[in-house]
Motif scaffolding. Structure first.
Motif, PDB file in Angstrom:
ATOM      1  N   SER A 203       0.690  -1.237  -0.037  1.00  0.00           N
ATOM      2  CA  SER A 203      -0.006   0.042  -0.022  1.00  0.00           C
ATOM      3  C   SER A 203       1.090   1.156  -0.165  1.00  0.00           C
ATOM      4  N   THR A 231      -9.442   8.165   7.577  1.00  0.00           N
ATOM      5  CA  THR A 231      -8.708   8.583   6.037  1.00  0.00           C
ATOM      6  C   THR A 231      -8.154   7.355   5.596  1.00  0.00           C
ATOM      7  N   ASN A 233      -5.983   6.004   2.937  1.00  0.00           N
ATOM      8  CA  ASN A 233      -4.835   6.154   1.766  1.00  0.00           C
ATOM      9  C   ASN A 233      -4.053   4.984   1.432  1.00  0.00           C
ATOM     10  N   ASN A 235      -4.761   0.734  -0.148  1.00  0.00           N
ATOM     11  CA  ASN A 235      -5.432   0.246  -1.082  1.00  0.00           C
ATOM     12  C   ASN A 235      -6.276  -0.721  -0.895  1.00  0.00           C
ATOM     13  N   ALA A 276     -10.347   3.054  -1.314  1.00  0.00           N
ATOM     14  CA  ALA A 276      -9.031   3.771  -1.490  1.00  0.00           C
ATOM     15  C   ALA A 276      -9.110   5.192  -1.749  1.00  0.00           C
ATOM     16  N   SER A 277      -8.095   6.114  -1.169  1.00  0.00           N
ATOM     17  CA  SER A 277      -8.336   7.702  -1.341  1.00  0.00           C
ATOM     18  C   SER A 277      -9.666   8.128  -0.760  1.00  0.00           C
ATOM     19  N   SER A 278     -10.170   7.544   0.134  1.00  0.00           N
ATOM     20  CA  SER A 278     -11.520   8.215   0.450  1.00  0.00           C
ATOM     21  C   SER A 278     -11.220   8.572   2.097  1.00  0.00           C
ATOM     22  N   THR A 279     -12.428   9.369   2.521  1.00  0.00           N
ATOM     23  CA  THR A 279     -12.584   9.754   3.818  1.00  0.00           C
ATOM     24  C   THR A 279     -14.007   9.685   4.277  1.00  0.00           C
TER      25      THR A 279
END
Length: 434
Positions: A203, A231, A233, A235, A276-279
């Motif tokens: 990751s 958060t 970040n 995969n 992934a890449s979401s909050t």
């Protein structure tokens, strides 16, 4: 007119000072107490004060004693064999009530009124618990269990005997179960907050979790707000969130043992999955209540006794780490937040908090602290013993104020109530059945 009649009815009634009484089976010794719950304010503890009314023709040359015992019972009474008991005494105090060895140094306001009301055959007693005295805690038994539950309990006993070491007989002794409860500490701790992250193989960055509670101290029945910010970040995919309120009861006996019970839980998929890449940011609310946990064995309660509802045990305030063994049971609470990740590797954090009773208003607190000795008026006469003192209506109509003058002030009525009567009435949450 209706409003005026209502006001007249209210003014004709006076809320009296409730006094609890219990007599020995032969009726020769009667103990009077102003309360059954004694509060630890962290700075000081309410004294156990009361009055014992005796029959001198029955006692004769014998003596009357008072005895307070705090014990940790860790086994059922019916398992006591060969003289061995599954009990550890944590605090014990005794004193001779009659004949008096010396005049009492001070009397509380309630004792003064009881002595005046009951006459010359009434004698006061007074116990001051030490600061490291344990709180009343009961471990909830499983459904179907019989006998006295495990936990720390207090007992006040008054009895007639030749000397203090003599084993009292049931016929001439009075046993009263009382509780020691803890109120909120005077200083507030900082707001609980924690951050954590978890890295995964292959990751680019970790999964980050940040949690806070809206405050550190909660009162029984209050809701807990948990602010969660996640958060992702990595995969990985976060499938859901699980939040639990955990009670930990640490048994301070010969070896340390812990009971862990989930007293509130919440599982949610709202706003999930977190790709992934979401909050994600959300506030979750939980309310730990005994009503939702009455079937859990080993759950710590605030001195639960038979025939009475209570609440979850308050958090134990440990002021001296070297005295932990004298506390019997140490109760703590925490909120656990867990992010469930697909393909394993969950991320969790824990936030400790305090659960306790609110401290009463100063007016109420002042009423329970021992008052200085008041001088009776010179024309005061001793009131003869009234054998029919019990009134079960807490709004009992006053029968006059001529006998209620202490130091020139008019006090409310003394309303006597039998301990055994409590289980038959709709009682308040802080009632203790004996």
């Amino acid at each position: 007119m209706a409003t005026n009649n209502l006001n007249d009815d209210e003014s004709s009634k006076k809320i009296g000072t409730r006094v609890f009484k219990k007599s020995s089976p032969n009726g020769k010794i009667t103990t009077y107490l102003g309360k059954r719950d004694y509060i630890d304010y962290n700075s000081d503890i309410e004294p156990i004060d009361g009055v014992v009314l005796i029959d001198p023709d029955y006692v004769k040359e014998r003596k009357v004693f008072a005895h307070v015992l705090a014990a940790f019972r860790y086994g059922r009474e019916d398992l006591d064999v060969l003289g061995l008991t599954f009990r550890k005494d944590l605090f014990i105090a005794q004193q001779q009530i009659y004949p008096q060895l010396e005049q009492p140094k001070h009397l509380t306001h309630l004792q003064q009124r009881l002595l005046k009301k009951l006459g010359p055959n009434a004698y006061p007693f007074y116990f001051q618990l030490p600061k490291n005295a344990p709180a009343s805690v009961t471990l909830q038994p499983a459904p179907g269990d019989t006998g006295k539950p495990c936990g720390v309990d207090y007992e006040l006993k008054t009895y007639c005997a030749e000397d203090m070491e003599e084993k009292p007989h049931k016929r001439n002794s009075v046993r009263l179960a009382i509780r020691k409860l803890t109120y909120a500490p005077p200083s507030r701790a900082p707001q609980p907050a924690i951050e954590a992250h978890k890295e995964f193989m292959m990751s680019p960055a970790p999964l980050h979790l940040e949690c806070t509670l809206d405050k550190e101290l909660y009162y029984h029945g209050e809701s807990i707000n948990v602010n969660v910010q996640a958060t992702n970040n990595s995969n990985k995919t976060v499938k859901k969130i699980r939040i639990t309120v955990i009670q930990t009861a640490e048994i301070m006996l010969y070896s340390t043992t812990q009971y862990k019970c989930e007293v509130a839980e919440l599982e949610s998929t709202d706003g999930f999955p977190i790709n992934a890449s979401s909050t994600m940011s959300k506030v979750y609310t939980l309310t730990p209540l005994l009503d939702n946990n009455k079937d859990k064995r080993g759950l710590a309660l605030d001195g639960k006794l038979k025939h009475e509802d209570t609440n979850l045990a308050s958090s134990t305030i440990v002021t001296d780490q070297s005295q932990k063994e004298n506390l019997g049971i140490i109760v703590q609470y925490k909120v656990k937040v867990k992010l469930v990740v697909s393909m394993g590797g969950d991320l969790s954090v824990e936030l400790p908090f305090t659960l306790t009773h609110p401290k009463p208003a100063p007016m109420i607190e002042k009423a329970v602290i021992a008052a200085p000795v008041a001088q009776q008026a010179p024309n005061d006469q001793t009131v003869p013993i009234d054998l029919n003192l019990i009134e079960f209506d807490t709004n009992s109509i006053s029968n006059g104020t001529s006998n209620n003058k202490v130091a020139g002030n008019i006090d409310d009525d003394l309303i006597f109530e039998e301990f055994a009567r409590i289980r038959l009435k709709g009682h308040e949450p802080d009632d203790t059945d004996v």
